[in-house]
Design a protein around this motif. Structure first.
Motif, PDB file in Angstrom:
ATOM      1  N   PHE A 193       0.817  -1.195   0.000  1.00  0.00           N
ATOM      2  CA  PHE A 193       0.000   0.000   0.000  1.00  0.00           C
ATOM      3  C   PHE A 193       0.859   1.257   0.000  1.00  0.00           C
ATOM      4  O   PHE A 193       1.852   1.353   0.718  1.00  0.00           O
ATOM      5  CB  PHE A 193      -0.928   0.016   1.218  1.00  0.00           C
ATOM      6  N   ARG A 194       0.472   2.221  -0.824  1.00  0.00           N
ATOM      7  CA  ARG A 194       1.029   3.561  -0.822  1.00  0.00           C
ATOM      8  C   ARG A 194      -0.112   4.554  -0.714  1.00  0.00           C
ATOM      9  O   ARG A 194      -1.242   4.276  -1.134  1.00  0.00           O
ATOM     10  CB  ARG A 194       1.796   3.857  -2.124  1.00  0.00           C
ATOM     11  N   VAL A 195       0.182   5.731  -0.183  1.00  0.00           N
ATOM     12  CA  VAL A 195      -0.782   6.822  -0.179  1.00  0.00           C
ATOM     13  C   VAL A 195      -0.378   7.779  -1.296  1.00  0.00           C
ATOM     14  O   VAL A 195       0.690   8.387  -1.240  1.00  0.00           O
ATOM     15  CB  VAL A 195      -0.830   7.539   1.173  1.00  0.00           C
ATOM     16  N   MET A 196      -1.216   7.874  -2.317  1.00  0.00           N
ATOM     17  CA  MET A 196      -0.939   8.735  -3.468  1.00  0.00           C
ATOM     18  C   MET A 196      -1.547  10.106  -3.204  1.00  0.00           C
ATOM     19  O   MET A 196      -2.768  10.264  -3.147  1.00  0.00           O
ATOM     20  CB  MET A 196      -1.519   8.125  -4.743  1.00  0.00           C
ATOM     21  N   HIS A 197      -0.684  11.088  -2.993  1.00  0.00           N
ATOM     22  CA  HIS A 197      -1.149  12.422  -2.620  1.00  0.00           C
ATOM     23  C   HIS A 197      -1.680  13.179  -3.835  1.00  0.00           C
ATOM     24  O   HIS A 197      -1.111  13.104  -4.926  1.00  0.00           O
ATOM     25  CB  HIS A 197      -0.019  13.211  -1.963  1.00  0.00           C
ATOM     26  N   ALA A 198      -2.763  13.927  -3.620  1.00  0.00           N
ATOM     27  CA  ALA A 198      -3.346  14.732  -4.690  1.00  0.00           C
ATOM     28  C   ALA A 198      -2.432  15.905  -5.007  1.00  0.00           C
ATOM     29  O   ALA A 198      -1.848  16.525  -4.104  1.00  0.00           O
ATOM     30  CB  ALA A 198      -4.726  15.229  -4.269  1.00  0.00           C
ATOM     31  N   GLU A 199      -2.287  16.210  -6.300  1.00  0.00           N
ATOM     32  CA  GLU A 199      -1.431  17.321  -6.708  1.00  0.00           C
ATOM     33  C   GLU A 199      -2.072  18.668  -6.435  1.00  0.00           C
ATOM     34  O   GLU A 199      -1.385  19.667  -6.242  1.00  0.00           O
ATOM     35  CB  GLU A 199      -1.083  17.186  -8.190  1.00  0.00           C
ATOM     36  N   SER A 200      -3.382  18.737  -6.448  1.00  0.00           N
ATOM     37  CA  SER A 200      -4.087  19.987  -6.183  1.00  0.00           C
ATOM     38  C   SER A 200      -5.477  19.666  -5.655  1.00  0.00           C
ATOM     39  O   SER A 200      -6.003  18.575  -5.850  1.00  0.00           O
ATOM     40  CB  SER A 200      -4.182  20.840  -7.447  1.00  0.00           C
ATOM     41  N   GLY A 201      -6.068  20.657  -5.007  1.00  0.00           N
ATOM     42  CA  GLY A 201      -7.417  20.492  -4.488  1.00  0.00           C
ATOM     43  C   GLY A 201      -7.453  19.625  -3.235  1.00  0.00           C
ATOM     44  O   GLY A 201      -6.433  19.143  -2.745  1.00  0.00           O
ATOM     45  N   ALA A 202      -8.655  19.427  -2.725  1.00  0.00           N
ATOM     46  CA  ALA A 202      -8.833  18.621  -1.523  1.00  0.00           C
ATOM     47  C   ALA A 202      -8.568  17.157  -1.837  1.00  0.00           C
ATOM     48  O   ALA A 202      -8.918  16.666  -2.909  1.00  0.00           O
ATOM     49  CB  ALA A 202     -10.244  18.796  -0.974  1.00  0.00           C
TER      50      ALA A 202
END
Length: 288
Positions: A235-244
């Protein structure tokens, strides 16, 4: 002390965090990494908001260790939720191991849990119950400091059925402030560790707090993004590039193998997660 996690975001199979992640909550129940006592075997609890049209959470608590409860493993692999809490308990010395004392606690759509302790709580119990309204007092069924703190929180919230995020945050701040003031009045000098979390299924508020400047608060981490499996099945947490972000997790320890995906919450901080999963933090500047 205990270990917990709070999840809010896109629909997620609860087993992904409770069972399947490398440092899942069940793994932490028998081998916590960030506390000197690794075993949290004095019961567990999960609370989840159902996917169908029901604003009130389901609740499953047991005095069995989380690692040995076959029902927990089975249920976690079948339940999908947009918001859930999970907790494994290491009971404070002298606190009975009973289902009534297992976290999370709930009232209507609210759920509440705690990692930490109000040291010397026995000196606080009677004066604290004297401050509670009849409605809050008659809700008490167990003996933990946490359930009493939750009762005080409900009073400070005014038992609001559909509270806004700021109301939850203000009630949490007021609750901690009143607990600290009571301890001063009683001459209690020992530290208290207050990692609280509360949700109504739409919003989430959590704290990382210790009352003494010479002590470290219990560990607490947060991450925001989509939980994904990489090419190696991790498992990885893929962070959003923009926005919530589409998901937020608050947990006593990083749940995945990639600790860089997680940020430690600063000491004495209030975490607020809004209905769109936006995360803000406020300092808890409270006199001990």
């Amino acid at each position: 002390m205990c270990r917990f996690l709070a999840y809010k975001g896109r629909p997620l199979l609860m087993a992904d965090l409770l069972v399947r992640a490398r440092n899942s909550l069940i793994a932490q129940s028998h081998h916590a990494r960030m506390w000197q006592k690794p075993v949290n075997g004095d019961g567990f609890g999960v609370a989840w908001y159902p996917m169908h049209d029901d604003p009130e959470p389901g609740l499953f608590r047991s005095v069995e260790p989380a690692w040995s409860n076959a029902n927990l493993n089975s249920v976690a692999h079948k339940l999908v939720s947009r918001c859930f809490f999970a907790h494994v308990r290491d009971a404070t010395a002298g606190s009975p191991v009973s289902q009534l004392n297992c976290h999370p606690f709930n009232w209507q759509r609210l759920v509440f849990m705690h990692n930490g302790a109000l040291e010397e709580f026995e000196r606080m119990r009677r004066p604290l119950t004297g401050r509670l309204s009849d409605q809050a007092y008659h809700r008490l069924t167990g003996s933990t400091d946490t359930e009493h703190a939750f009762a005080l929180f409900l009073d400070r919230l005014g038992f609001a059925a559909e509270p806004e995020l700021d109301a939850l945050a203000d009630a949490m701040t007021a609750t901690i402030g009143e607990l600290l003031a009571m301890r001063r009045e009683l001459g209690i000098d020992s530290p208290c560790f207050l990692n609280f979390a509360v949700s109504d299924g739409r919003h989430l508020v959590a704290t990382r707090y210790v009352s003494h400047t010479d002590r470290e608060p219990h560990s607490l981490y947060t991450t925001a993004g989509a939980l994904k499996l990489d090419e190696n099945g991790r498992f990885r947490v893929m962070h959003a590039e923009s926005g919530a972000p589409d998901s937020v997790i608050v947990a006593s320890e990083p749940l995945t193998a990639f600790e860089s995906d997680w940020a430690p919450v600063p000491r004495n901080t209030l975490i607020l997660v809004d209905a769109e999963n936006g995360v803000t933090m406020r300092p808890l500047d409270l006199a001990a």
